[in-house]
Design an enzyme around this catalytic site. Structure first.
Site, short mmCIF file in Angstrom:
data_model
loop_
_atom_site.label_atom_id
_atom_site.label_comp_id
_atom_site.label_asym_id
_atom_site.label_seq_id
_atom_site.Cartn_x
_atom_site.Cartn_y
_atom_site.Cartn_z
N ASP A 67 40.06 -74.83 -96.96
CA ASP A 67 39.20 -75.81 -97.26
C ASP A 67 37.66 -76.03 -96.94
O ASP A 67 37.33 -74.84 -96.39
CB ASP A 67 39.76 -77.20 -96.47
CG ASP A 67 40.45 -76.52 -95.01
OD1 ASP A 67 39.56 -75.52 -94.65
OD2 ASP A 67 41.17 -77.37 -94.57
N ASN A 137 48.24 -84.41 -86.24
CA ASN A 137 49.37 -85.18 -87.32
C ASN A 137 50.11 -84.49 -88.27
O ASN A 137 50.63 -85.04 -89.13
CB ASN A 137 48.29 -85.95 -87.97
CG ASN A 137 47.37 -85.45 -89.11
OD1 ASN A 137 47.36 -84.32 -89.36
ND2 ASN A 137 46.73 -86.34 -89.59
N HIS A 139 49.05 -82.10 -90.12
CA HIS A 139 48.62 -81.32 -91.52
C HIS A 139 48.38 -80.04 -91.41
O HIS A 139 48.21 -79.26 -90.56
CB HIS A 139 47.11 -82.22 -91.55
CG HIS A 139 45.85 -81.84 -90.91
ND1 HIS A 139 44.84 -82.75 -90.64
CD2 HIS A 139 45.66 -80.73 -90.28
CE1 HIS A 139 44.17 -82.05 -90.04
NE2 HIS A 139 44.51 -80.82 -89.85
N GLU A 144 46.77 -84.39 -95.49
CA GLU A 144 47.19 -85.30 -94.55
C GLU A 144 48.60 -85.91 -94.98
O GLU A 144 49.04 -85.91 -95.79
CB GLU A 144 46.04 -86.35 -94.33
CG GLU A 144 44.57 -85.81 -94.35
CD GLU A 144 44.24 -85.59 -92.83
OE1 GLU A 144 45.29 -85.04 -92.05
OE2 GLU A 144 43.16 -85.58 -92.41
C1 F6R Z 1 41.12 -75.69 -90.89
C2 F6R Z 1 42.26 -76.65 -91.31
C3 F6R Z 1 43.09 -77.36 -90.62
C4 F6R Z 1 42.99 -76.99 -89.06
C5 F6R Z 1 43.50 -77.98 -88.07
C6 F6R Z 1 43.85 -77.70 -86.72
O1 F6R Z 1 40.81 -75.04 -92.11
O2 F6R Z 1 42.51 -76.58 -92.54
O3 F6R Z 1 44.20 -77.66 -91.31
O4 F6R Z 1 43.69 -75.85 -89.21
O5 F6R Z 1 42.94 -79.20 -88.33
O6 F6R Z 1 42.40 -77.37 -86.37
P1 F6R Z 1 42.01 -77.02 -84.70
O7 F6R Z 1 42.55 -75.40 -84.92
O8 F6R Z 1 40.71 -76.88 -84.59
O9 F6R Z 1 42.98 -77.50 -83.98
#
Ligand code: F6R
Length: 269
Positions: A67, A137, A139, A144
């Site tokens: 992303d 959550n 994702h 989401e």
């Molecule tokens: C990042 C992404 C997100 C993160 C997720 C966890 O490229 O796509 O899905 O992997 O939000 O983020 P952290 O590791 O910061 O808890």
């Protein structure tokens, strides 16, 4: 799912690095799917260390990130391009022209950008190993809760929960993006192998729903129950709400015995 139980986040990073190393060592032209966020930073440090020890080369590797924030300059310090440069690309021998993120600016049509990203992944031969974190959550990428399980790369609006979770990374006076281009759930599911890492208590409930809950768009990560080769690397805190820990430990010991005997090179087949 192959669940790998680890003592702590460092141990999880070392376990995850073994899979990436196996792919890069055994595949002539590996295609790696990358994630940003706090979780994979330790993994990237492990990979950089292996590279410095001459045990890992990224020279023939192509990468696709999950992303990128919508309408953010690549040079902006909060862009995921900057994140990848800082935490991985600047420290290894990767050809930076083979590193892709789904960047989309205001003047571009997100539908076309999404389609082109899918075409680029297909032209590279598909993703061999997709690294994932998980949101509190549930994702994956920025898919989401309520994201279509059949979704492809597109523009998504972030939930209030995700914006709050990520606010720790922004200065009080910095504008925090609320939209991002993200690989879809079907895009992620197309990867030959998935390597999801989760550490810390804040992820325990999402991990429980991913592993023990029903497959549901309300917990996008639960779709990984349907993936043929999903490796889920967890520290003790993130695994703490999964039921039947005893079985997981026995199964993991057996898996390790097989890996010690046969190695991980099958990941490149
Ligand atoms: C990042 C992404 C997100 C993160 C997720 C966890 O490229 O796509 O899905 O992997 O939000 O983020 P952290 O590791 O910061 O808890």
């Amino acid at each position: 799912m192959q669940i790998v139980l680890c003592d702590d986040a460092e141990h999880a990073a070392r376990e995850a690095a073994k899979w990436v190393q196996a792919l890069l060592v055994h595949k002539a032209k590996p295609v790696l799917g990358l994630a940003t966020g706090s979780t994979p930073i330790r993994l990237y440090q492990e990979l950089i260390a292996l590279h410095q020890l001459q045990q890992l080369s990224f020279a023939n590797c192509t990468t696709f990130n999950l992303d990128e924030y919508f309408d953010i300059a690549a040079t902006h310090k909060q862009s995921y391009r900057s994140f990848m440069q800082k935490h991985l690309f600047n420290h290894v021998d990767i050809d930076q022209t083979n590193t892709y993120l789904p960047a989309c600016s205001q003047g571009q049509n997100p539908r076309l950008v999404g389609l082109e990203y899918e075409q680029k992944i297909a032209a590279a031969g598909g993703i061999d190993l997709q690294i994932l974190g998980i949101g509190s959550n549930g994702h994956i990428g920025f898919n989401e809760p309520t994201s279509s399980l059949a979704s492809r790369t597109r523009l998504k609006t972030l939930t209030a929960q995700t914006i709050a979770d990520n606010s720790r990374l922004f200065e009080p006076d910095e504008v925090q993006p609320t939209m991002a281009m993200t690989m879809g759930i079907a895009t992620i599911m197309d990867a030959r192998y998935i390597l999801l890492i989760a550490t810390g208590q804040a992820k325990a409930e999402a991990v429980r729903q991913m592993v023990c809950g029903p497959v549901s768009a309300y917990c996008p990560a639960s779709i990984l129950q349907m993936h043929e080769h999903a490796i889920v690397v967890l520290d003790k805190d993130a695994a703490s709400l999964i039921s039947d820990q005893q079985y997981l430990k026995v199964a993991e010991q057996e898996n390790q015995r097989m890996i010690d005997m046969y190695g991980l090179q099958f990941i490149a087949e």
